[in-house]
Scaffold this active site. Structure first.
Site, short mmCIF file in Angstrom:
data_model
loop_
_atom_site.label_atom_id
_atom_site.label_comp_id
_atom_site.label_asym_id
_atom_site.label_seq_id
_atom_site.Cartn_x
_atom_site.Cartn_y
_atom_site.Cartn_z
CG ASN A 1 -3.23 -4.51 -4.92
OD1 ASN A 1 -2.97 -5.37 -5.77
ND2 ASN A 1 -4.40 -4.46 -4.32
CB ALA B 1 -7.59 11.63 -13.00
CB THR C 1 -1.06 -0.06 1.13
OG1 THR C 1 -1.96 1.02 0.95
CG2 THR C 1 -0.46 -0.01 2.52
CE LYS D 1 -1.96 0.45 -3.44
NZ LYS D 1 -3.36 0.62 -3.86
CE1 TYR E 1 -11.19 1.60 2.97
CE2 TYR E 1 -11.83 1.66 5.29
CZ TYR E 1 -10.85 1.65 4.31
OH TYR E 1 -9.53 1.70 4.69
P1 ATR Z 1 -5.60 7.90 -5.12
O1 ATR Z 1 -4.28 8.00 -5.83
O2 ATR Z 1 -5.51 7.13 -3.84
O3 ATR Z 1 -6.67 7.41 -5.99
P2 ATR Z 1 -5.44 10.80 -4.87
O4 ATR Z 1 -4.34 10.80 -5.84
O5 ATR Z 1 -5.19 11.41 -3.55
O6 ATR Z 1 -6.02 9.33 -4.61
O7 ATR Z 1 -6.68 11.57 -5.50
C1 ATR Z 1 -7.63 10.99 -6.34
C2 ATR Z 1 -8.37 12.04 -7.11
O8 ATR Z 1 -9.16 12.81 -6.23
C3 ATR Z 1 -7.49 12.99 -7.89
O9 ATR Z 1 -7.92 12.94 -9.20
C4 ATR Z 1 -7.78 14.36 -7.26
O10 ATR Z 1 -7.94 15.41 -8.20
P3 ATR Z 1 -6.71 16.26 -8.81
O11 ATR Z 1 -6.22 15.46 -10.00
O12 ATR Z 1 -7.35 17.54 -9.20
O13 ATR Z 1 -5.70 16.38 -7.72
C5 ATR Z 1 -9.13 14.14 -6.64
N1 ATR Z 1 -9.32 15.02 -5.49
C6 ATR Z 1 -8.68 14.96 -4.31
N2 ATR Z 1 -9.14 15.90 -3.46
C7 ATR Z 1 -10.09 16.58 -4.15
C8 ATR Z 1 -10.95 17.68 -3.82
N3 ATR Z 1 -10.92 18.26 -2.63
N4 ATR Z 1 -11.81 18.11 -4.77
C9 ATR Z 1 -11.84 17.53 -6.00
N5 ATR Z 1 -11.06 16.49 -6.36
C10 ATR Z 1 -10.21 16.02 -5.45
#
Ligand code: ATR
Length: 282
Positions: A91, A130, A66, A70, A227
């Site tokens: 993972n 994304a 994790t 990763k 979750y």
């Molecule tokens: P993970 O990699 O675990 O999937 P992450 O990289 O922290 O998680 O974030 C996942 C998505 O949530 C990203 O696309 C992020 O958008 P940005 O590309 O604009 O950074 C989105 N995200 C995180 N916080 C957000 C917020 N407060 N409002 C809108 N989108 C958010």
């Protein structure tokens, strides 16, 4: 009871103490009467280089991986599964015949969760976010003969980069970006909506959902990978509008079940993972 023959599995991360995986896997081992144990290992980023050798030395037979390891673990693996390679993140590591093979079960976990309700074939799917989770789910979805994939995200460049990456590595072309703020315009054309952003996660569970939910209706399936809480504002409002909702425990459990099978060659029951998880979340 732990014996001289007990086989070791576990998870590496930094931090790791809040991982839900140990109770889920250990509950399944107990119910199946398997002589295995699943342990959380706190591994610092600078130690990742030594991890595979150390795990082989100790005879560990499987590890989940994790944040933040990763991607950085990949150069040290002996083999990598095709989907994990495309995603660029691992993972799950299987240790067999002194070889470490990496997999990514996050995407397949999400797919299994949705397939409990519907087939993915010919579906129009909207993914919010994304980041890493969005990437894993997107790559797995396009193996399922979906019709189209739309990625809505706060930062356009991040979504476009993901789309480019997918187009380059697959022959799937029906993939586009949409601004997250006015995504309600296209909701009617969608069948399945998946939230991968952290919006709505505890302790910010009272905030507005990542999208307007007015146009979500009984024809939609809405899945959140969060979750905690079990029902985010997005799921609550979608359910009130008649949609079928799937909470984040489903993907967490299903990815774990796939890892369990990679580690042990045995199938655990959904219920054995679920009861341990819900107990932790209480
Ligand atoms: P993970 O990699 O675990 O999937 P992450 O990289 O922290 O998680 O974030 C996942 C998505 O949530 C990203 O696309 C992020 O958008 P940005 O590309 O604009 O950074 C989105 N995200 C995180 N916080 C957000 C917020 N407060 N409002 C809108 N989108 C958010």
């Amino acid at each position: 009871m732990i014996t001289g023959k007990t086989r070791i599995t576990g998870v590496i991360g930094h931090p790791i103490e809040h991982s839900m995986s140990p109770p889920m896997h250990n509950n399944a081992y107990k119910q199946l009467n398997m002589d295995y144990v699943y342990v959380a290992f706190h591994v610092q980023p600078e130690d990742i280089e030594k991890l595979i050798t150390s795990a082989k030395t100790l005879g560990i037979c499987g590890l989940n991986v994790t944040i933040p390891h990763k991607t950085t673990i990949i150069p040290y693996l002996d083999e990598i599964d095709e989907t994990a390679k495309k995603i660029g993140a691992v993972n799950t590591i299987q240790f067999k015949d002194n070889k470490a093979k990496g997999y990514n079960t996050d995407g397949i976990g999400a797919i299994k969760s949705i397939q409990e309700y519907t087939t993915l074939q010919d579906k129009n799917i909207l993914i919010l976010g994304a980041g890493g989770a969005s990437k894993a789910i997107s790559f797995s979805l396009i193996n399922e003969n979906i019709n189209s994939l739309t990625i809505a995200n706060r930062t356009k460049e991040n979504a476009e980069q993901l789309i480019e990456n997918i187009k380059k590595q697959t022959n799937f072309t029906k993939i586009q970006y949409h601004t997250i703020n006015d995504v309600d315009e296209i909701i009617e054309d969608m069948d399945i909506i998946i939230n991968t952003t952290p919006i709505g996660m505890y302790p910010h569970h009272e905030v507005k959902p990542p999208i307007k939910t007015d146009n979500i209706n009984k024809n939609h399936i809405v899945m959140d990978i969060i979750y905690n809480p079990l029902e985010t504002q997005l799921l609550k409002q979608s359910k009130e509008n008649g949609a079928q909702t799937i909470n984040g425990t489903s993907m967490l459990i299903n990815q774990g079940l796939v890892s369990f099978e990679i580690f042990t060659g045995e199938k655990a029951t959904y219920k054995s993972f679920e009861e341990a998880l819900l107990n932790q979340l209480k």
